[in-house]
Design a protein around this motif. Sequence first.
Motif, PDB file in Angstrom:
ATOM      1  N   HIS A 105      77.162  49.310  34.892  1.00  0.00           N
ATOM      2  CA  HIS A 105      76.911  50.725  34.587  1.00  0.00           C
ATOM      3  C   HIS A 105      76.166  50.869  33.265  1.00  0.00           C
ATOM      4  O   HIS A 105      75.238  51.672  33.146  1.00  0.00           O
ATOM      5  N   LEU A 106      76.587  50.093  32.271  1.00  0.00           N
ATOM      6  CA  LEU A 106      75.923  50.171  30.964  1.00  0.00           C
ATOM      7  C   LEU A 106      74.487  49.666  31.030  1.00  0.00           C
ATOM      8  O   LEU A 106      73.598  50.221  30.373  1.00  0.00           O
ATOM      9  N   ALA A 107      74.243  48.626  31.806  1.00  0.00           N
ATOM     10  CA  ALA A 107      72.874  48.107  31.940  1.00  0.00           C
ATOM     11  C   ALA A 107      71.971  49.146  32.603  1.00  0.00           C
ATOM     12  O   ALA A 107      70.809  49.328  32.200  1.00  0.00           O
ATOM     13  N   ALA A 108      72.494  49.848  33.603  1.00  0.00           N
ATOM     14  CA  ALA A 108      71.709  50.913  34.245  1.00  0.00           C
ATOM     15  C   ALA A 108      71.465  52.055  33.265  1.00  0.00           C
ATOM     16  O   ALA A 108      70.356  52.601  33.195  1.00  0.00           O
ATOM     17  N   LEU A 109      72.482  52.405  32.481  1.00  0.00           N
ATOM     18  CA  LEU A 109      72.324  53.442  31.457  1.00  0.00           C
ATOM     19  C   LEU A 109      71.298  53.006  30.413  1.00  0.00           C
ATOM     20  O   LEU A 109      70.481  53.818  29.966  1.00  0.00           O
ATOM     21  N   LEU A 110      71.312  51.743  30.058  1.00  0.00           N
ATOM     22  CA  LEU A 110      70.341  51.212  29.101  1.00  0.00           C
ATOM     23  C   LEU A 110      68.917  51.357  29.620  1.00  0.00           C
ATOM     24  O   LEU A 110      68.011  51.750  28.883  1.00  0.00           O
ATOM     25  N   ALA A 111      68.709  51.066  30.888  1.00  0.00           N
ATOM     26  CA  ALA A 111      67.364  51.179  31.468  1.00  0.00           C
ATOM     27  C   ALA A 111      66.854  52.614  31.395  1.00  0.00           C
ATOM     28  O   ALA A 111      65.701  52.855  31.016  1.00  0.00           O
ATOM     29  N   VAL A 112      67.712  53.582  31.719  1.00  0.00           N
ATOM     30  CA  VAL A 112      67.299  54.985  31.659  1.00  0.00           C
ATOM     31  C   VAL A 112      67.103  55.419  30.209  1.00  0.00           C
ATOM     32  O   VAL A 112      66.154  56.136  29.886  1.00  0.00           O
ATOM     33  N   ASP A 134      66.208  53.538  27.691  1.00  0.00           N
ATOM     34  CA  ASP A 134      64.941  52.963  27.232  1.00  0.00           C
ATOM     35  C   ASP A 134      63.752  53.749  27.796  1.00  0.00           C
ATOM     36  O   ASP A 134      62.759  53.964  27.106  1.00  0.00           O
ATOM     37  N   GLU A 135      63.879  54.183  29.041  1.00  0.00           N
ATOM     38  CA  GLU A 135      62.785  54.952  29.633  1.00  0.00           C
ATOM     39  C   GLU A 135      62.606  56.291  28.931  1.00  0.00           C
ATOM     40  O   GLU A 135      61.491  56.778  28.783  1.00  0.00           O
ATOM     41  N   LEU A 136      63.705  56.863  28.475  1.00  0.00           N
ATOM     42  CA  LEU A 136      63.627  58.115  27.724  1.00  0.00           C
ATOM     43  C   LEU A 136      63.111  57.894  26.304  1.00  0.00           C
ATOM     44  O   LEU A 136      62.775  58.847  25.614  1.00  0.00           O
ATOM     45  N   GLY A 137      63.080  56.650  25.858  1.00  0.00           N
ATOM     46  CA  GLY A 137      62.589  56.344  24.522  1.00  0.00           C
ATOM     47  C   GLY A 137      63.607  56.593  23.424  1.00  0.00           C
ATOM     48  O   GLY A 137      63.240  56.840  22.277  1.00  0.00           O
ATOM     49  N   ILE A 138      64.873  56.520  23.758  1.00  0.00           N
ATOM     50  CA  ILE A 138      65.930  56.747  22.772  1.00  0.00           C
ATOM     51  C   ILE A 138      66.390  55.378  22.268  1.00  0.00           C
ATOM     52  O   ILE A 138      67.364  54.804  22.756  1.00  0.00           O
ATOM     53  N   GLY A 139      65.662  54.847  21.299  1.00  0.00           N
ATOM     54  CA  GLY A 139      65.865  53.476  20.848  1.00  0.00           C
ATOM     55  C   GLY A 139      67.201  53.184  20.210  1.00  0.00           C
ATOM     56  O   GLY A 139      67.830  52.167  20.507  1.00  0.00           O
ATOM     57  N   ALA A 140      67.664  54.059  19.318  1.00  0.00           N
ATOM     58  CA  ALA A 140      68.917  53.790  18.611  1.00  0.00           C
ATOM     59  C   ALA A 140      70.092  53.749  19.579  1.00  0.00           C
ATOM     60  O   ALA A 140      70.952  52.867  19.500  1.00  0.00           O
ATOM     61  N   ALA A 141      70.130  54.690  20.505  1.00  0.00           N
ATOM     62  CA  ALA A 141      71.208  54.701  21.501  1.00  0.00           C
ATOM     63  C   ALA A 141      71.093  53.478  22.404  1.00  0.00           C
ATOM     64  O   ALA A 141      72.100  52.866  22.766  1.00  0.00           O
ATOM     65  N   GLY A 142      69.875  53.117  22.763  1.00  0.00           N
ATOM     66  CA  GLY A 142      69.669  51.937  23.593  1.00  0.00           C
ATOM     67  C   GLY A 142      70.172  50.677  22.915  1.00  0.00           C
ATOM     68  O   GLY A 142      70.777  49.812  23.564  1.00  0.00           O
ATOM     69  N   ASP A 143      69.952  50.585  21.622  1.00  0.00           N
ATOM     70  CA  ASP A 143      70.434  49.413  20.881  1.00  0.00           C
ATOM     71  C   ASP A 143      71.960  49.338  20.899  1.00  0.00           C
ATOM     72  O   ASP A 143      72.530  48.257  21.048  1.00  0.00           O
ATOM     73  N   GLN A 201      76.901  46.522  23.564  1.00  0.00           N
ATOM     74  CA  GLN A 201      78.089  46.502  24.424  1.00  0.00           C
ATOM     75  C   GLN A 201      77.855  45.684  25.695  1.00  0.00           C
ATOM     76  O   GLN A 201      78.740  44.965  26.146  1.00  0.00           O
ATOM     77  N   VAL A 202      76.651  45.778  26.257  1.00  0.00           N
ATOM     78  CA  VAL A 202      76.336  44.971  27.442  1.00  0.00           C
ATOM     79  C   VAL A 202      76.404  43.492  27.082  1.00  0.00           C
ATOM     80  O   VAL A 202      76.971  42.679  27.826  1.00  0.00           O
ATOM     81  N   ALA A 215      68.418  42.126  29.482  1.00  0.00           N
ATOM     82  CA  ALA A 215      66.957  42.190  29.558  1.00  0.00           C
ATOM     83  C   ALA A 215      66.552  43.643  29.360  1.00  0.00           C
ATOM     84  O   ALA A 215      67.128  44.540  29.964  1.00  0.00           O
ATOM     85  N   ARG A 216      65.590  43.854  28.491  1.00  0.00           N
ATOM     86  CA  ARG A 216      65.119  45.215  28.234  1.00  0.00           C
ATOM     87  C   ARG A 216      63.628  45.258  28.475  1.00  0.00           C
ATOM     88  O   ARG A 216      62.913  44.312  28.171  1.00  0.00           O
ATOM     89  N   HIS A 217      63.195  46.359  29.032  1.00  0.00           N
ATOM     90  CA  HIS A 217      61.763  46.545  29.258  1.00  0.00           C
ATOM     91  C   HIS A 217      61.438  48.012  29.069  1.00  0.00           C
ATOM     92  O   HIS A 217      62.308  48.872  29.122  1.00  0.00           O
TER      93      HIS A 217
END
Length: 133
Positions: A36-43, A45-54, A59-60, A69-71
């Motif tokens: 779930h966290l990896a899927a949340l991370l992908a979205v 990152d797509e939104l461009g919210i870097g600090a939250a993504g980090d 946690q992942v 893996a991040r893209h």
Amino acid sequence: MYEPIRSKSVHTPADHADDFPHRSREEELDIQLAGHLAALLAVTDELGIGAAGDRIAVQVARLRGAPPARHAGRTDAPAPALHRRAHALAGRALVVAASRADTAVAILAAERMDAHTAALAAPAASTRLVGAH
């Protein structure tokens, strides 16, 4: 009149049921939460919210034992649709985190839900992405 059954029933336990590894409930919850966290991370990152993504990536990595893996793959999805998806994913992560008593992830997921709710409530004319912590 009837011929006896010569093969084993599908309901008969396997002779070597212990030959494959079994995971505990906690391990299963860790796998589910990391997904779930990896899927949340992908979205995120797509939104461009870097600090939250980090923060999510940390946690992942803790749950999986390796960094995710991040893209920066972008879709043509509108920001409100991405925020709704991220909100739903954060909600799923919150439920699993609460089930396994993972306070750090539960707090993070609740914060992300609040941020995405705020982003959806923001005026559509705003081009700034809301929710970056």
